[in-house]
Design a protein around this motif. Structure first.
Motif, PDB file in Angstrom:
ATOM      1  N   ASP A  49      -7.488  22.248 -15.364  1.00 59.00           N
ATOM      2  CA  ASP A  49      -7.763  23.377 -16.250  1.00 59.00           C
ATOM      3  C   ASP A  49      -9.192  23.285 -16.812  1.00 59.00           C
ATOM      4  O   ASP A  49      -9.389  23.085 -18.000  1.00 59.00           O
ATOM      5  N   ASN A  77     -11.606  26.566 -18.369  1.00 66.51           N
ATOM      6  CA  ASN A  77     -10.462  26.188 -19.188  1.00 66.51           C
ATOM      7  C   ASN A  77      -9.714  27.433 -19.663  1.00 66.51           C
ATOM      8  O   ASN A  77     -10.276  28.307 -20.300  1.00 66.51           O
ATOM      9  N   ALA A  83      -2.578  27.428 -17.426  1.00 64.91           N
ATOM     10  CA  ALA A  83      -2.706  26.449 -16.345  1.00 64.91           C
ATOM     11  C   ALA A  83      -1.326  26.202 -15.725  1.00 64.91           C
ATOM     12  O   ALA A  83      -1.176  26.114 -14.504  1.00 64.91           O
ATOM     13  N   LYS A 213      -4.619  16.807 -26.231  1.00 66.38           N
ATOM     14  CA  LYS A 213      -5.476  17.953 -25.953  1.00 66.38           C
ATOM     15  C   LYS A 213      -4.967  19.165 -26.720  1.00 66.38           C
ATOM     16  O   LYS A 213      -5.351  20.290 -26.465  1.00 66.38           O
ATOM     17  N   TYR A 214      -4.049  18.909 -27.637  1.00 67.32           N
ATOM     18  CA  TYR A 214      -3.477  19.972 -28.457  1.00 67.32           C
ATOM     19  C   TYR A 214      -3.799  19.732 -29.921  1.00 67.32           C
ATOM     20  O   TYR A 214      -2.942  19.319 -30.679  1.00 67.32           O
TER      21      TYR A 214
HETATM   22  N1  UDP Z   1      -3.673  20.917 -21.211  1.00 67.94           N
HETATM   23  C1  UDP Z   1      -4.257  21.876 -20.382  1.00 67.94           C
HETATM   24  N2  UDP Z   1      -5.187  22.727 -20.914  1.00 67.94           N
HETATM   25  C2  UDP Z   1      -5.562  22.690 -22.242  1.00 67.94           C
HETATM   26  C3  UDP Z   1      -4.917  21.724 -23.074  1.00 67.94           C
HETATM   27  C4  UDP Z   1      -3.975  20.867 -22.535  1.00 67.94           C
HETATM   28  O1  UDP Z   1      -3.960  21.955 -19.193  1.00 67.94           O
HETATM   29  O2  UDP Z   1      -6.415  23.480 -22.651  1.00 67.94           O
HETATM   30  C5  UDP Z   1      -2.667  19.992 -20.630  1.00 67.94           C
HETATM   31  C6  UDP Z   1      -2.925  18.520 -20.862  1.00 67.94           C
HETATM   32  O3  UDP Z   1      -3.778  17.983 -19.876  1.00 67.94           O
HETATM   33  C7  UDP Z   1      -1.520  17.941 -20.788  1.00 67.94           C
HETATM   34  C8  UDP Z   1      -0.658  19.063 -21.341  1.00 67.94           C
HETATM   35  O4  UDP Z   1      -1.448  20.242 -21.278  1.00 67.94           O
HETATM   36  O5  UDP Z   1      -1.115  17.686 -19.457  1.00 67.94           O
HETATM   37  C9  UDP Z   1      -0.188  18.804 -22.759  1.00 67.94           C
HETATM   38  O6  UDP Z   1      -1.264  18.405 -23.578  1.00 67.94           O
HETATM   39  P1  UDP Z   1      -1.184  17.156 -24.559  1.00 67.94           P
HETATM   40  O7  UDP Z   1      -0.382  16.059 -23.951  1.00 67.94           O
HETATM   41  O8  UDP Z   1      -2.563  16.807 -24.993  1.00 67.94           O
HETATM   42  O9  UDP Z   1      -0.389  17.815 -25.790  1.00 67.94           O
HETATM   43  P2  UDP Z   1       0.577  17.060 -26.840  1.00 67.94           P
HETATM   44  O10 UDP Z   1       1.519  16.236 -26.039  1.00 67.94           O
HETATM   45  O11 UDP Z   1      -0.322  16.234 -27.694  1.00 67.94           O
HETATM   46  O12 UDP Z   1       1.231  18.181 -27.572  1.00 67.94           O
END
Ligand code: UDP
Ligand code: MG
Length: 318
Positions: A49, A77, A83, A213-214
């Protein structure tokens, strides 16, 4: 001949976790093909993404080594939900079932086996549901659970404690493809499909490496999108506040009138205070009414399918 599985993984700047998660997911494929639960041409589909790190190079290398590693590169992105749908829509062309999972493998890969089992039992959608939120910080836990409860109160059907770790059959994906909306909140859409579903429970782990990434900003945007894509209740609330203010206006009228009669007021106060309440109430009510129509237009514009057919009984075409 068993069915073909595609494991779909959205990735945004995941260079730190991919060297661990690619082999682990390949191991899942090996295990399931060994047990003849999935076909040998099953594969992993990574969606890059718009990463700014070495994510894409790592995916290219992995593809060279093992052709079961496939990857899609998005031009920029687009966010996790977009994505994910890009990956699912690509995989639905040639896979019988897909499992979506985050690149950081916080979701337990060992329950993929149970998901596939449920698929063979006839489920079109299998939700991965978290047994508890122990691995989350207190803040994330309370805000996330509060959000799901709020959604339920607003009349949006979602699966409690389920994120985007789920199995979907090609049929379910074809139905999902009928939803043309641009504001994607997949967790809210999937229950609308109404197909046969199953659940598997698992414990969510800590992120393997790298950072989330969140960030809070993205989480809030997702939450707001979840509410506004599925509910016109906030607009209706304005209408109800308008009604409430008009009711108060009635009370204020009685009070102002009594004050006027007892002669205990400044000149002009009565008419002024009544106009303030009355106009305020009418304005809110009017906004609410207009909002109600905008809500209708919004629902029309989304152009969601009105029904999903489960099966048709008919003669085979010759
Ligand atoms: N991700 C993505 N694009 C974005 C943000 C996140 O594809 O703009 C993907 C990231 O690589 C991961 C998934 O979404 O595979 C979930 O993100 P993350 O684990 O950081 O989130 P959390 O588990 O902290 O809520
Ligand atoms: Mg994560």
């Amino acid at each position: 001949m068993s069915d073909r599985l595609a494991i779909v993984v959205p990735c945004y700047n995941e260079e730190e976790v991919l060297p661990i998660s690619i082999p682990e997911l390949l191991k899942v494929l090996d295990e399931l093909t060994g047990q003849k639960k999935i076909s040998t041409d099953s594969y992993l589909l990574f969606v890059n993404d718009g990463s700014r790190d070495r994510t894409w190079e790592l995916l290219e290398e992995a593809h060279q080594k093992d052709s079961r590693v496939r990857a899609v590169k998005l031009a920029k992105n687009c966010g996790h939900q977009s994505a994910l749908i890009a990956g699912l829509m690509t995989a639905k062309e040639d896979a019988d079932m897909t499992v979506s999972i985050d690149a950081d493998l916080q979701d337990d890969t060992s329950v993929i086996r149970e998901m596939v089992e449920e698929y063979h039992n006839g489920c079109e959608i299998v939700y991965g549901v978290r047994g508890s939120r122990r691995s989350d910080s207190f803040f994330k836990r309370t805000t996330a659970e509060g959000f799901y409860k709020l959604l339920a109160a607003l009349g949006v059907k979602t699966v409690f404690n389920h994120a985007d770790f789920r199995l979907m059959s090609a049929k379910a994906l074809n139905e999902l493809a009928e939803y043309k909306e641009t504001n994607l909140y997949l967790r809210g859409l999937i229950p609308l499909l109404g197909l046969k579903t199953g659940k598997v429970v698992y414990e969510r782990k800590e992120r393997l490496a790298g950072e989330s990434k969140y960030p809070l900003k993205k989480m809030l945007a997702l939450a707001l999108n979840g509410i506004t894509s599925f509910s016109v209740q906030p607009i209706r609330l304005v209408f109800h506040i308008g009604l409430f203010v008009l009711l108060i206006c009635l009370g204020a009228a009685v009070y102002a009138f009594v004050s006027y009669l007892t002669g205990d007021v400044e000149r002009g106060w009565t008419s002024l205070i009544l106009s303030v309440w009355f106009l305020g109430g009418i304005q809110l009510l009017a906004i609410g009414v207009i909002g109600e129509y905008i809500g209708k237009i919004y629902n029309e514009v989304k152009h969601r399918p009105l029904y999903h057919i489960e099966t048709i009984l008919k003669e085979d075409e010759k």
